[in-house]
Each structure stands twice: as structure tokens, then as C-alpha cells.
Design an enzyme around this catalytic site. Structure first.
Site, PDB file in Angstrom:
ATOM      1  N   TRP A 159      11.771  15.206 -16.801  1.00 11.83           N
ATOM      2  CA  TRP A 159      10.711  16.116 -16.358  1.00 11.83           C
ATOM      3  C   TRP A 159      11.151  16.724 -15.037  1.00 11.83           C
ATOM      4  O   TRP A 159      11.531  16.003 -14.108  1.00 11.83           O
ATOM      5  CB  TRP A 159       9.420  15.307 -16.213  1.00 11.83           C
ATOM      6  CG  TRP A 159       8.226  16.057 -15.722  1.00 11.83           C
ATOM      7  CD1 TRP A 159       7.755  17.257 -16.164  1.00 11.83           C
ATOM      8  CD2 TRP A 159       7.311  15.636 -14.702  1.00 11.83           C
ATOM      9  NE1 TRP A 159       6.618  17.612 -15.488  1.00 11.83           N
ATOM     10  CE2 TRP A 159       6.324  16.628 -14.581  1.00 11.83           C
ATOM     11  CE3 TRP A 159       7.241  14.502 -13.890  1.00 11.83           C
ATOM     12  CZ2 TRP A 159       5.274  16.531 -13.668  1.00 11.83           C
ATOM     13  CZ3 TRP A 159       6.190  14.402 -12.987  1.00 11.83           C
ATOM     14  CH2 TRP A 159       5.222  15.402 -12.881  1.00 11.83           C
ATOM     15  N   ASP A 240       7.958   5.494 -15.477  1.00 14.24           N
ATOM     16  CA  ASP A 240       6.928   6.525 -15.490  1.00 14.24           C
ATOM     17  C   ASP A 240       6.321   6.504 -16.889  1.00 14.24           C
ATOM     18  O   ASP A 240       6.984   6.828 -17.875  1.00 14.24           O
ATOM     19  CB  ASP A 240       7.542   7.893 -15.184  1.00 14.24           C
ATOM     20  CG  ASP A 240       6.475   8.972 -15.011  1.00 14.24           C
ATOM     21  OD1 ASP A 240       5.281   8.666 -15.172  1.00 14.24           O
ATOM     22  OD2 ASP A 240       6.846  10.127 -14.703  1.00 14.24           O
ATOM     23  N   LYS A 276      -2.848  12.614 -20.242  1.00 16.17           N
ATOM     24  CA  LYS A 276      -2.596  12.874 -21.661  1.00 16.17           C
ATOM     25  C   LYS A 276      -3.457  11.994 -22.564  1.00 16.17           C
ATOM     26  O   LYS A 276      -4.092  12.486 -23.497  1.00 16.17           O
ATOM     27  CB  LYS A 276      -1.113  12.636 -21.972  1.00 16.17           C
ATOM     28  CG  LYS A 276      -0.133  13.405 -21.093  1.00 16.17           C
ATOM     29  CD  LYS A 276      -0.241  14.899 -21.256  1.00 16.17           C
ATOM     30  CE  LYS A 276       0.920  15.643 -20.605  1.00 16.17           C
ATOM     31  NZ  LYS A 276       1.042  15.441 -19.164  1.00 16.17           N
TER      32      LYS A 276
END
Length: 429
Positions: A159, A240, A276
Site C-alpha cells: 500500500w 497491518d 473495511k
């Protein structure tokens, strides 16, 4: 007054003698005239371009947020019910610097396990954070302050904001191999070599599940090997975990890598987010946790994390944290959430199958099996930047230049159009 007047005459005479403008002439713009516009964010810029396109056929598969099969944002029913219960029943006082204790307790159970010995032994230093981004940034600052000479190893690719976070925390960065372009899968041999060759005691950033942007995760056996070699080398794994539950539909399954590392005796750090898996994108709810040697060490680490948070944002927001704790602390609401997160994950998985089958029915000579082998919100398509540009210019389809497709933007209505466009720009490959 005489002193002030004399000072004014002195400054005026000096500036006039030098041929400079009189005092006060430095305009507001001259203070910041040297500031150039920042480069557009590669992800957010996609949505900006999409919104200005007047074409009725336009498709946005760049956004990293869930959409239903009509392409609309979704608020989960468990979230709506939690808000109904909360409404009018809370004050507007500050949370503690460490955030909501109840939210943290429930969040740790998701990551470490419902009956985790580490939770019972109070070995985890944890604070509420501003979603996963804030958790990563807080840990990066903690790393810089207390492991000043360390660096962070980041997978290639990752990311894009990961690089920004550790850069702005002034932590030196290195990389390790992760994605294998030819197979469109994991470069496991390269990954293991880079872990072995890194200096002992290095920090490694790992995606717990649904790797962003590739959707490529190690198998359980590969995770075991990664855990073993990192333990031998004395590395610190920082996970993460932005997609727990959203990847497979099962939060326990999506936490498997973390559980393997815990079983392997690692000290770890975890960034968790509810953007999310609960759709709380705008609420910025997350948690940073660090597993310590004992309760005393955990108390010390948590105090330092709070000290780092104090000049950043003082204390975190309350509303989103209350939504999370209300859902996770109530058996009925938690069960509803588990059903709803599986619905989201299953829709994404279904769209992967539909996209692959559509491309194969069009007679594409390329292999598209990686679409269904990858997992999570994103598909790393393997398309080149030139092919992505053609998708945009000829078909009004928007995605990031690296060919990452947000499967959340794929619907039963547009999957055929998307497949045809991909086929057209890739058939000469």
C-alpha cells in the site's frame, strides 16, 4: 511610545537605504511562495478523475471501499442497530488518551483470540488509533523513538501510504521481495532470502491477510516457514491487518498468520482497522497493540504510546469506538456482523469468478486464474500502465496505474463491459 517610534524610524531608514520594501511589505503569499503543489495521491486521484468524466459508461475500480451490487456504499445493519442503541445515551466528554477501554478489549480478542493467554496475562500494550493508518504511524514514531537506529523492511509492492508513514516518522526504509510478476503470485524464495539476509533484529512490515495491492497471501505452511526464519533472525514482525473478516468471510481464518507467529513465540505489533470489515471508513476506528514480555513492560509501552499520541491528536474520537464496542460486546449484534461481513466477502469472491469466466469466454489467450487465486478487495491484474491508460481513454474505466482492480467496484451489471475492455487492451500481449 517614544521607544516604539524611534524603532519604527530606524527600521524604515534601514530598509529604505537598502532599496528594500518598507516593513509590512512581506505579503502573506511571499511567506509560502516557494511551496509547490503536492503530487496527487495515486489512489484518491483516480476517484477525482472518475467524478469529472461525463460518460454514462464510466466504471471506477480504483476505490478501496466496499460497494453493493448496485455500486452503492453500504452501511451494515449491525452498525445501524448499534447507532440506534447509542443515540441519546452518551455524553460528549473526552476519551482517555489511550481511547475506549471496552473497544480495545474487544478488538484484541479478534486479533489474539477470544481466550488469549496474552490478554489474560495483561502482556499487551494497546491504544485506540485513528484507523489502520493512525496505528501504523503511531508505531512508526514509537519505533523511531525507542529503536532509533533501526529500519523497517517493507514488501514490494505494498500500500503506497506505508512508505509515506515510515518516511515521515524518519525511519529508514528497506524492502523485501514479495510479488512474483511472471506467476502473479508470491515470490516465496525471494522473500525468504531477503528475510535471511536482513541484519538480525530488523523490523518487518507484514500484511496479515488480503495483501494490498496484490491479493496474494502466503499459504499456512509458508507462513510457518516465514515465522521460523524470522524467529531465528530475531526480527520484529509488525502486522497491518486492515481486512480481518473481509478477506475470507471468517475473522478467525484471516487472523491465522498472527496466531502462528504468537505460537512461534514472537513479540509482535498489530495495526487493526474497522474501516473495511465494518464499513466504518469515515469514523477512523482502529487499534495499535504491541505484545510485551510481561505486564510491567506492557504498562510502560502503553504509557509511551499515549505520550506519542498526545501532541498528535490528544485523544481519539468516541463515536466510532462506541459503535465497535457495542457490536462486539453484544452476542446478537456480533453474530449479525459476522453474517454481514461474510456477505461482503462472498460478493467479492463471486465477482472474481465472474470476471475470470467472462475473460475466458471472450477467448482471451492469457491466463486469468490469478484473479480467483488472489483474495480480498484487490486483484493485481498484471496489466501495464499503458494498458490501464487505454482502459481509461477508450473505455472510461478507472483504476490505479499499477493495474490494481478494486473488486468492490465490479458488479453483475458492469462485469461484462469490464471484461471486454480488459480483453481489448490485453489481447495483443
Amino acid at each position: 511610545m517614544p521607544i516604539r517610534a524611534a524603532l519604527l524610524r530606524s527600521i524604515t531608514t534601514t530598509t529604505a537605504a537598502r532599496g528594500s520594501p518598507l516593513i509590512g511589505a512581506r505579503s502573506a503569499s511571499s511567506w509560502w511562495g516557494h511551496v509547490a503543489p503536492a503530487a496527487k495521491d495515486p489512489i484518491l486521484g483516480v476517484t477525482e478523475a472518475f467524478l469529472t468524466d461525463p460518460s454514462p459508461d464510466k466504471v471506477n475500480v480504483g476505490v478501496g471501499a466496499y460497494r453493493d451490487d448496485d455500486g452503492k456504499p453500504v452501511v451494515l445493519e449491525c452498525v445501524r442497530e448499534a447507532e440506534r442503541r447509542i443515540a441519546g445515551n452518551m455524553n460528549m466528554e473526552y476519551l482517555p488518551m489511550g481511547g475506549s477501554v471496552k473497544m480495545i478489549q474487544e478488538t484484541l480478542k479478534l486479533a489474539y483470540g477470544e481466550n488469549s493467554e496474552f490478554i489474560k496475562d495483561k502482556r499487551i500494550a494497546a491504544v485506540q488509533a485513528l484507523s489502520g493508518t493512525g496505528a501504523c504511524r503511531l508505531f512508526a514514531d514509537f519505533q523511531k523513538r525507542f529503536r532509533e537506529d533501526s529500519q523497517i523492511y517493507i514488501p514490494v509492492p505494498t500500500w503506497s501510504n506505508h512508505h509515506n508513514i515510515w518516511r515521515d516518522a524518519h525511519v529508514p526504509q528497506n524492502t523485501f521481495r514479495y510479488y512474483h510478476a511472471e506467476s502473479r503470485g508470491l515470490d516465496f524464495a525471494g522473500l525468504m532470502d531477503d528475510i535471511k539476509n536482513a541484519p538480525n533484529g530488523s523490523f518487518f512490515l507484514l500484511h496479515a491477510c488480503a495483501h494490498n495491492p496484490t491479493g496474494v497471501d502466503p499459504t499456512e505452511d509458508q507462513w510457518k516457514e516465514i515465522s521460523y526464519i524470522m524467529k531465528v533472525k530475531g526480527h520484529f514482525p509488525f502486522f497491518d491487518m486492515a481486512y480481518q473478516g473481509f478477506a475470507s468471510g471468517d475473522p478467525e481464518r484471516d487472523a491465522k498468520a498472527i496466531r502462528l507467529f504468537l505460537k512461534g513465540g514472537h513479540s509482535i505489533g498489530i495495526a487493526q482497522s474497522f474501516a473495511k470489515n465494518m464499513g466504518l471508513y469515515g469514523q477512523r476506528v482502529g487499534c495499535l497493540s504491541v505484545l510485551c514480555e510481561d505486564e510491567k513492560q506492557a504498562v510502560a509501552v502503553k504509557s509511551q504510546l499515549q505520550q506519542l499520541a498526545r501532541p498528535m491528536y490528544s485523544n481519539p474520537p468516541a463515536h466510532g469506538a462506541l459503535i465497535v464496542s457495542t457490536i462486539l460486546d453484544d452476542p446478537d449484534l456480533k453474530n449479525l456482523w459476522l453474517k454481514e461481513v461474510k456477505v461482503m466477502a462472498d460478493r467479492i469472491i463471486g465477482m472474481r469468478t465472474a470476471l475470470r469466466e467472462s475473460l475466458e469466454k471472450l477467448g482471451s489467450q492469457l491466463s486469468w486464474e490469478h484473479i480467483t487465486k488472489q483474495i480480498g478487495m484487490f486483484c493485481y491484474s498484471g496489466m501495464t500502465p499503458e494498458q490501464v491508460d487505454r482502459l481509461t481513454s477508450e473505455f472510461h474505466i478507472y483504476m490505479t496505474h499499477n493495474g490494481r482492480i478494486s473488486m468492490a467496484g465490479v458488479t453483475t451489471k458492469n462485469v461484462g463491459y469490464l471484461a471486454n475492455a480488459i480483453h481489448e487492451v490485453t489481447k495483443s500481449s
